[in-house]
Write an enzyme that holds these catalytic residues in place. Structure first.
Site, PDB file in Angstrom:
ATOM      1  N   ALA A 143       5.901  -4.576   8.746  1.00 55.30           N
ATOM      2  CA  ALA A 143       5.600  -5.419   7.453  1.00 55.30           C
ATOM      3  C   ALA A 143       4.312  -5.843   7.100  1.00 55.30           C
ATOM      4  O   ALA A 143       3.744  -6.579   8.050  1.00 55.30           O
ATOM      5  CB  ALA A 143       6.385  -7.098   7.653  1.00 55.30           C
ATOM      6  N   VAL A 190       1.006  -1.150  -0.117  1.00 55.47           N
ATOM      7  CA  VAL A 190      -0.090  -0.044  -0.174  1.00 55.47           C
ATOM      8  C   VAL A 190       0.812   1.407  -0.068  1.00 55.47           C
ATOM      9  O   VAL A 190       0.232   2.486   0.023  1.00 55.47           O
ATOM     10  CB  VAL A 190      -1.112  -0.084   1.082  1.00 55.47           C
ATOM     11  CG1 VAL A 190      -2.051  -1.071   1.010  1.00 55.47           C
ATOM     12  CG2 VAL A 190      -0.363  -0.079   2.488  1.00 55.47           C
ATOM     13  N   LYS A 248      13.924  -1.352   9.884  1.00 56.54           N
ATOM     14  CA  LYS A 248      12.793  -2.153   9.409  1.00 56.54           C
ATOM     15  C   LYS A 248      13.211  -3.292  10.270  1.00 56.54           C
ATOM     16  O   LYS A 248      14.091  -4.366   9.957  1.00 56.54           O
ATOM     17  CB  LYS A 248      12.668  -2.521   7.972  1.00 56.54           C
ATOM     18  CG  LYS A 248      11.803  -3.711   7.804  1.00 56.54           C
ATOM     19  CD  LYS A 248      11.097  -3.350   6.350  1.00 56.54           C
ATOM     20  CE  LYS A 248       9.870  -4.543   6.339  1.00 56.54           C
ATOM     21  NZ  LYS A 248       9.159  -3.947   5.063  1.00 56.54           N
ATOM     22  N   GLU A 264       9.444   0.985  10.243  1.00 53.25           N
ATOM     23  CA  GLU A 264       8.643   0.390   9.386  1.00 53.25           C
ATOM     24  C   GLU A 264       8.198  -1.148   9.601  1.00 53.25           C
ATOM     25  O   GLU A 264       8.932  -2.021   9.609  1.00 53.25           O
ATOM     26  CB  GLU A 264       9.099   0.533   7.938  1.00 53.25           C
ATOM     27  CG  GLU A 264       8.317   0.001   6.792  1.00 53.25           C
ATOM     28  CD  GLU A 264       8.632  -0.167   5.408  1.00 53.25           C
ATOM     29  OE1 GLU A 264       8.096  -0.643   4.267  1.00 53.25           O
ATOM     30  OE2 GLU A 264      10.042   0.602   5.037  1.00 53.25           O
TER      31      GLU A 264
END
Length: 205
Positions: free
Chosen positions: A100, A12, A31, A98
């Site tokens: 997942a 997205v 991440k 970030e």
């Protein structure tokens, strides 16, 4: 600030959003779990898209070989993801974290991405328009709030849909940080333009 970026689904626009937020705040990036695409990981993409010299990109806690849900990718690699091994990097700078996929993407048999969220994180949701996206957005927001966290802002990704956006914002009262258009490409110049547009709203989180 510590900013946790999650999405209403996969693909997205979380990494594009992360690039913009990192550039806007000259923040560090982390991440925790990367599943697949290790030669061109999200950390690599961030590095190529930002132009400031202050950002530090921290190593993933887990690098998994298969592009799949982390719990499955870990199983294929013969390991089990352990939350205790996912340790937030220390920095004096802003930190963008970030996730997942969406917040209930499983890390193992018990834990999900939602279990990575800490009480001092400011949560940004990336919402992209598709049939069902209103439901997915509202479910994501409610699930986060039910865990006792506050959603600090929404970034819409893709072509404008005024009806969808106004409904989500009016129903939730959450701040819209901005919208990322359906650009033909994202390079350092495009990321910097969005960073300049979003910076004031991000600093006000």
């Amino acid at each position: 600030m510590k900013i946790f970026i999650t999405g209403i689904s996969t693909d997205v626009g979380k990494t594009i959003t992360s690039s913009i937020v990192v550039e806007a705040l000259e923040a560090d990036y982390w991440k925790p779990v990367q599943a697949g695409d290790l030669e061109n990981s999200d950390s690599h993409k961030i590095k190529t898209r930002i132009s400031n010299s202050k950002t530090k990109i921290f190593e993933n806690s887990y690098k998994l070989n298969t592009p799949a849900s982390p719990h499955l990718a870990a199983e294929i690699d013969g390991i089990t993801i352990d939350l205790k091994e996912i340790k937030e990097p220390k920095t004096e700078n802003h930190l963008v974290i970030e996730g997942a996929g969406g917040i209930f993407v499983p890390l193992n048999e018990k834990d999900t991405i939602a279990d990575l969220i800490q009480s001092d994180y400011k949560i940004i949701i990336v919402s992209r328009h598709y049939l069902g996206s209103i439901n997915h957005t509202l479910l994501t927001i409610e699930a986060i709030q039910n865990r006792g966290f506050r959603v600090s802002g929404i970034i819409f990704s893709g072509s404008e849909n005024k009806s969808t956006e106004s409904l989500i914002l009016n129903k939730t009262g959450i701040k819209c940080i901005g919208r990322i258009e359906e650009e033909p490409y994202f390079d350092q110049n495009v990321i910097k333009e969005y960073a300049d547009l979003f910076r004031e709203n991000l600093l006000g989180l």
